[in-house]
Design an enzyme around this catalytic site. Structure first.
Site, PDB file in Angstrom:
ATOM      1  N   CYS A  81     -13.814  -5.131   3.601  1.00  0.00           N
ATOM      2  CA  CYS A  81     -13.349  -5.984   4.719  1.00  0.00           C
ATOM      3  C   CYS A  81     -13.677  -5.334   6.059  1.00  0.00           C
ATOM      4  O   CYS A  81     -12.889  -5.401   7.009  1.00  0.00           O
ATOM      5  CB  CYS A  81     -11.862  -6.298   4.614  1.00  0.00           C
ATOM      6  SG  CYS A  81     -11.426  -7.111   3.088  1.00  0.00           S
ATOM      7  N   LYS A  92       0.832  -1.214   0.000  1.00  0.00           N
ATOM      8  CA  LYS A  92       0.000   0.000   0.000  1.00  0.00           C
ATOM      9  C   LYS A  92       0.864   1.260   0.000  1.00  0.00           C
ATOM     10  O   LYS A  92       0.348   2.366   0.011  1.00  0.00           O
ATOM     11  CB  LYS A  92      -0.889   0.012   1.244  1.00  0.00           C
ATOM     12  CG  LYS A  92      -1.949  -1.093   1.253  1.00  0.00           C
ATOM     13  CD  LYS A  92      -2.904  -0.886   2.391  1.00  0.00           C
ATOM     14  CE  LYS A  92      -3.691  -2.118   2.762  1.00  0.00           C
ATOM     15  NZ  LYS A  92      -4.681  -2.536   1.782  1.00  0.00           N
TER      16      LYS A  92
HETATM   17  N1  C6P Z   1      -7.332  -2.924   3.231  1.00  0.00           N
HETATM   18  C1  C6P Z   1      -8.670  -2.056   1.400  1.00  0.00           C
HETATM   19  O1  C6P Z   1      -9.054  -2.041   0.238  1.00  0.00           O
HETATM   20  P1  C6P Z   1      -3.171  -6.578   4.080  1.00  0.00           P
HETATM   21  O2  C6P Z   1      -4.216  -7.173   3.199  1.00  0.00           O
HETATM   22  O3  C6P Z   1      -2.680  -7.547   5.114  1.00  0.00           O
HETATM   23  O4  C6P Z   1      -2.071  -5.911   3.337  1.00  0.00           O
HETATM   24  O5  C6P Z   1      -3.890  -5.367   4.869  1.00  0.00           O
HETATM   25  C2  C6P Z   1      -5.026  -5.594   5.635  1.00  0.00           C
HETATM   26  C3  C6P Z   1      -5.575  -4.299   6.148  1.00  0.00           C
HETATM   27  C4  C6P Z   1      -5.517  -4.039   7.506  1.00  0.00           C
HETATM   28  N2  C6P Z   1      -5.950  -2.881   8.014  1.00  0.00           N
HETATM   29  C5  C6P Z   1      -6.458  -1.904   7.244  1.00  0.00           C
HETATM   30  C6  C6P Z   1      -6.896  -0.615   7.861  1.00  0.00           C
HETATM   31  C7  C6P Z   1      -6.559  -2.112   5.873  1.00  0.00           C
HETATM   32  O6  C6P Z   1      -7.055  -1.143   5.102  1.00  0.00           O
HETATM   33  C8  C6P Z   1      -6.119  -3.331   5.298  1.00  0.00           C
HETATM   34  C9  C6P Z   1      -6.281  -3.614   3.841  1.00  0.00           C
HETATM   35  C10 C6P Z   1      -7.547  -2.999   1.801  1.00  0.00           C
HETATM   36  O7  C6P Z   1      -9.160  -1.309   2.246  1.00  0.00           O
HETATM   37  C11 C6P Z   1      -7.774  -4.389   1.291  1.00  0.00           C
HETATM   38  S1  C6P Z   1      -9.115  -5.194   2.085  1.00  0.00           S
END
Ligand code: C6P
Length: 404
Positions: free
Chosen positions: A362, A224
Site C-alpha cells: 500500500c 497491529k
Molecule cells: N499497513 C501493512 O501490511 P489500517 O489498515 O487502517 O489498520 O492501517 C493502515 C496503515 C496506515 N499506515 C501505515 C504506516 C500502515 O502500515 C498501515 C497498514 C499494513 O503494511 C496493511 S496495508
C-alpha cells in the site's frame, strides 16, 4: 523477555503450516492475538454484552464501563492528557480520513500547502492528495535521503508559513525507520501548521507519548498491536477535536435534533455516531494490558536486536537486496531476491511454513521511488525469535536454489 512464555500466550502460533511449524513474520500487516485478548472478548460477549451510553440496565452499565474503561487505557498508554482526546475509529485509515475530511476543510484554502513524504502508506497519502485536489492546495513532499530516511533539515526546507498540515508516519511500514516526528512537529508548529502522525506501525512496537511528541493528531490500528480487527483510534488535542465538525451523523452523537437544524455532543462522542465497536474496544483494552505487562521498552529492545540479526542473516544470502538504511531501528526487513517476483518468493516460503508479505505494501509512490514494483517483507513482533529468523533465512536459500 521470556520468549517461551510469550509464544505460549499466542495459541495460533502453535500449529503446523504445510507440514512445518508456523513462523509468522507478517505482523506489520496484522499481529497475532494473545489468549488474554481472545478471553476478554469472549467474556464480554458471554457476560456484559449490551449497547453503550443508552440502557440504564446492569448490562448496559457494564458494557459502557468496559467501553469507556478501554478509552482510558488508550489515553494512558499513549500519554494523552485526558480520555476525551481519544476517538474510537475502525483503524488508522478511518482516523486519518476523519482528520482530512473534518479538520482539513476548516483550515485548507487554495494556495495553502499540505506536506507529506513519499514513504507514506496510501492511508496517509490519498486523503491529503484528495483534499489538495478538492481545495486547490499544493501537496508537497519532504524529499527522502538516499537510504530512504527523512531529515529535519529537509523538513525545514519544505515546510513554510503557507503549510497548514504536515502528515507523516512515525514508523514506515516498508523502510524499517523511525521518523523524527517530534522534531518535525516543532518545525510544523513554528510555521503555524498542525502535525498529524500515522502511528499504525509505531504504537505496537515503541513506547509512545503524544504529549512528548507534541503532535496534534495521532492514529492507531488495534489489530497491529495484539488487539482485534475493526478497532482503532484517533488521538487529537482537545481544542482541535472540539472545533471539528462531525462527518457521520446518527445515534448518540447529537446534543439536540430539531426539524431543520441539529447540534452535536462534544468530542469524542460527536465522532462516534451509531453503535460503536464495543467488543473491539474491550479487546484493545486487553491488548494494552498485555503489552504493558510485557513492557514496551522490552518489546522495542527485543525487536531491535532481532532486526539486527535478521539484517545479518539476510544480507549474507547472495542475491538478496535489502531496502532502507543498513541499521534497522525497528523489526522490519524489506527485500527482494534477485529478479524473482516477491509473490513467488512468498509462496515458496509459505511452503516451508514461513509467512511473509509480498506486494507494494500500500505504498505505490514509495515503490516508484525505490524503482521496484513490489518487494517481499518480513516483519517481526514480540513473539518472534532468532530461530524464526533462521527458518526465514533457510527457506530463502531454498527459494533461491529453486528459482535458479
Ligand atoms: N499497513 C501493512 O501490511 P489500517 O489498515 O487502517 O489498520 O492501517 C493502515 C496503515 C496506515 N499506515 C501505515 C504506516 C500502515 O502500515 C498501515 C497498514 C499494513 O503494511 C496493511 S496495508
Amino acid at each position: 523477555m521470556n520468549s517461551q512464555w510469550i509464544k505460549e500466550q499466542f495459541p495460533i502460533l502453535n500449529q503446523e503450516v504445510n507440514g512445518h511449524p508456523l513462523v509468522y513474520l507478517d505482523s506489520a500487516a496484522s499481529s497475532q492475538k494473545p489468549r488474554a485478548v481472545i478471553e476478554a472478548i469472549k467474556h464480554y460477549y458471554e457476560w456484559d454484552n449490551a449497547n453503550v451510553h443508552r440502557g440504564v440496565h446492569t448490562l448496559g452499565s457494564r458494557a459502557t464501563d468496559a467501553y469507556e474503561g478501554a478509552r482510558e487505557k488508550v489515553a494512558k498508554f499513549i500519554g494523552a492528557k485526558r480520555s476525551e482526546e481519544i476517538v474510537f475509529t475502525r483503524g488508522t485509515t478511518t482516523a486519518l480520513n476523519l482528520v482530512a475530511s473534518s479538520y482539513g476543510p476548516t483550515v485548507i484554502n487554495e494556495g495553502d500547502e499540505i506536506v507529506i513524504t513519499q514513504m507514506e502508506h496510501h492511508s496517509n497519502f490519498i486523503p491529503w492528495q484528495q483534499l489538495a485536489l478538492r481545495t486547490g492546495a499544493t501537496l508537497k513532499f519532504i524529499p527522502l535521503e538516499q537510504d530512504g530516511t527523512v531529515t529535519i533539515e529537509a523538513a525545514e526546507k519544505t515546510i513554510t508559513p503557507k503549510t497548514k498540515i504536515v502528515a507523516m508516519a512515525y514508523v514506515s511500514n516498508v523502510m524499517g525507520v523511525i521518523n523524527p516526528v517530534k522534531q518535525i512537529a516543532e518545525v510544523a508548529h513554528r510555521n503555524g501548521a498542525v502535525m498529524v502522525v500515522d502511528g499504525a506501525q509505531s504504537t505496537p512496537h515503541l513506547k509512545v507519548n503524544v504529549q512528548d511528541l507534541d503532535c496534534d493528531f495521532y492514529t492507531i490500528s488495534g489489530h497491529k498491536m495484539c488487539g482485534p480487527t475493526g478497532i482503532g483510534v484517533l488521538y487529537g488535542k482537545k481544542a482541535l477535536l472540539s472545533a471539528m465538525p462531525p462527518i457521520e451523523f446518527g445515534g448518540e452523537m447529537i446534543d439536540d435534533v430539531g426539524l431543520y437544524e441539529s447540534t452535536w455532543k462534544d468530542a469524542p462522542m460527536r465522532f462516534e455516531g451509531g453503535t460503536p465497536i464495543i467488543a473491539g474496544a474491550v479487546g484493545l483494552g486487553a491488548a494494552i494490558d498485555f503489552l504493558t505487562e510485557v513492557g514496551m521498552e522490552q518489546i522495542e529492545r527485543h525487536e531491535k536486536e532481532l532486526a539486527g540479526y535478521a539484517m545479518d542473516r539476510l544480507s549474507q544470502i547472495d542475491g538478496v537486496s535489502i531496502y532502507g538504511p543498513a541499521k534497522r531501528q525497528v523489526g522490519l526487513v524489506t527485500f527482494n531476491l534477485g529478479d524473482v517476483h516477491p509473490h513467488d518468493v512468498a509462496t515458496v516460503l509459505d511452503s516451508y511454513g514461513v509467512a511473509i508479505r509480498a506486494g507494494h505494501h500500500c505504498c505505490q509512490p514509495l515503490m516508484r521511488w525505490l524503482q521496484v514494483s513490489s518487494t517481499a517483507r518480513a516483519s517481526l513482533y514480540l513473539y518472534n525469535t532468532e530461530q524464526d529468523i533462521d527458518r526465514l533465512a533457510d527457506a530463502l536459500v531454498q527459494a533461491k536454489e529453486y528459482f535458479a
